[in-house]
Design an enzyme around this catalytic site. Structure first.
Site, PDB file in Angstrom:
ATOM      1  N   ASP A 168      -2.777 -19.733  12.055  1.00 43.16           N
ATOM      2  CA  ASP A 168      -1.613 -20.253  12.753  1.00 43.16           C
ATOM      3  C   ASP A 168      -1.639 -19.806  14.222  1.00 43.16           C
ATOM      4  OD1 ASP A 168       1.203 -20.631  13.647  1.00 43.16           O
ATOM      5  OD2 ASP A 168       1.514 -21.148  11.544  1.00 43.16           O
ATOM      6  N   HIS A 216       0.859  -1.188   0.000  1.00 44.50           N
ATOM      7  CA  HIS A 216       0.000   0.000   0.000  1.00 44.50           C
ATOM      8  C   HIS A 216       0.890   1.231   0.000  1.00 44.50           C
ATOM      9  CE1 HIS A 216       0.910   0.922   4.197  1.00 44.50           C
ATOM     10  NE2 HIS A 216       0.590  -0.323   4.521  1.00 44.50           N
ATOM     11  N   SER A 224       2.332  -5.138   6.812  1.00 41.08           N
ATOM     12  CA  SER A 224       1.912  -4.823   5.444  1.00 41.08           C
ATOM     13  C   SER A 224       3.036  -5.125   4.467  1.00 41.08           C
ATOM     14  CB  SER A 224       1.535  -3.344   5.334  1.00 41.08           C
ATOM     15  OG  SER A 224       0.451  -3.048   6.167  1.00 41.08           O
TER      16      SER A 224
END
Length: 436
Positions: A370, A243, A385
């Site tokens: 997980d 992003h 990110s």
């Protein structure tokens, strides 16, 4: 009369079919399917559509694709595609077999191989010019309040590129030029989104600081921590974050003048909880030996060129990427760095794949399954990110955003959008991929 009645019945039937088609999920799926379908040169592929749509394959380039249709099931039309060589052709989708609805462009492309990331990286970015983040009144030596910038029409989010034809280096440079000109009118070259224009402003001497000012707060740089997504050995280009880097005050995308990525250590983790996104805090190190040059800041990540090869202890050799038509709901993994400055692989589940005709950061919904990662971070947190998503041994995307109300879930971005923004020429470098 009978013929007229039959025509009316047929017309009504046709209208019902059209209405059903245009309001069906199949219609929604067809029109949201990408305009381009990329298929690797030696991998077979299938396309499925449901009644009342059908494939028309009569006008395809048979030297590029070999096709076989299966209409055994009355409600489904399956097209088996066998790519023969690198090239491009079109497949027509018709309503009821004769009314053209959509044309799908099929590109047979060479395979792209990259080394997946997962490393925590520090990002240092200097903007082009300076970004206006605030406007402030000046107490002039005349005892009056002034704001020359607001009066000239400047707004928060504008970028000042030049003053009196001098390219702006940083915030200190702005202050220096203004005070050199004192109360003489100056000309500012300003960028507002895609528009560039000039404004004239006369500085005012502040009674508080004793310096000339124009009533602006500006920012020229930013820094933060994120995750490397991929490194392309053939070109040494990299992609990270998934992003854009935006200004903390204005929320606007920052334009890159120059910048670098450096190594980062995870210092602490704030666990994500419902309504409160978590966060990874990192420390930059070996700053005198940056990993690469930052060239682009886009809505789909940051991109640049590495100074030296970037390695991954889990995936020591490059792996293939997948295009969106190859991605499916089901098990996958992500690579990220949580502690010990070590890349770890964690299990996730892809709950939804959003087929996209145009690039968008919300390409798929993933859920962390997980237990190790859930225990350490609560799921997806800020700083993760860019973490690469791997499915069936291929890189398919990058983590982009976390769900605020459920930190175990987040959005992923298709890797094809990042590869495109990285400007990797898949055709010129295809002959190099096999050497790994």
């Amino acid at each position: 009369m009978s013929n007229y009645k039959n025509k009316c019945i047929f017309s009504l039937f046709f209208i019902v079919i059209l209405f059903t088609a245009f309001n069906s999920y199949s219609f929604y799926e067809i029109f949201n399917y990408p305009e381009e379908i990329k298929i690797f040169e030696d991998e077979k592929h299938t396309l499925d559509i449901k009644f009342p749509f059908k494939f028309d394959t009569q006008k395809i380039d048979n030297s590029v694709l070999q096709l076989l249709q299966n209409n055994k099931h009355s409600d489904t039309n399956t097209l088996y595609i066998n790519p023969l060589k690198i090239g491009q052709t079109n497949i027509q989708v018709n309503l009821l077999g004769f009314l053209p609805i959509r044309k799908l462009q099929v590109d047979v492309v060479p395979k792209i191989k990259v080394i997946p990331g997962g490393q925590s990286v520090g990002v240092r970015l200097n903007t082009k010019g300076v970004l206006v983040v605030g406007l402030e009144e000046i107490n002039g030596i005349d005892g009056k309040k002034h704001n020359p910038s607001r009066e000239a029409g400047l707004t928060i989010g504008d970028s000042i590129i030049e003053i009196n034809s001098l390219k702006i280096k940083d915030a200190d440079h702005v202050t220096s030029i203004i005070n050199q000109n004192k109360n003489t009118e100056i000309t500012l070259k300003v960028k507002r989104r895609e528009k560039i224009f000039n404004v004239k402003i006369k500085p005012v001497k502040s009674i508080d600081e004793g310096e000339y000012r124009i009533g602006l707060w500006v920012r020229d740089k930013t820094a933060g921590v994120g995750t490397l997504t991929f490194y392309h050995p053939d070109t040494m280009r990299f992609g990270a974050l998934g992003h854009a880097i935006t200004d903390i005050d204005t929320g606007l995308l920052l334009t890159v003048d120059h910048g670098q990525i450096v190594k980062s250590k995870v210092a602490s983790i704030k666990q994500g909880k419902r309504g409160h996104p978590g966060e990874i805090k990192g420390i930059f190190y070996e700053t005198s030996k940056p990993m690469g040059n930052l060239e682009k800041n886009t809505h789909f990540g940051i991109f640049g060129k590495a100074y030296e090869p970037i390695t991954n202890d889990i995936y020591k050799k490059p792996i293939e990427i997948s295009y969106q038509n190859q991605i499916h709901e089901g098990k996958a993994t992500i690579l990220t760095t949580i502690d010990n400055n070590k890349i770890e692989e964690y299990e996730v589940y892809i709950e939804k794949v959003n087929r996209q005709r145009t690039p968008n950061t919300k390409s798929m919904i993933i859920k962390v399954t997980d237990k190790r990662l859930l225990k350490k971070s609560g799921g997806i947190v800020q700083g993760m990110s860019g973490s690469p998503i791997i499915q069936d041994g291929k890189l398919i995307g990058a983590v982009t955003h976390v769900f605020v109300n459920d930190p175990s879930k987040g959005y992923g971005l298709f890797i094809e959008w990042m590869i495109k923004k990285a400007e990797i020429d898949i055709y010129n470098n295809s002959q190099l991929a096999d050497k790994y």
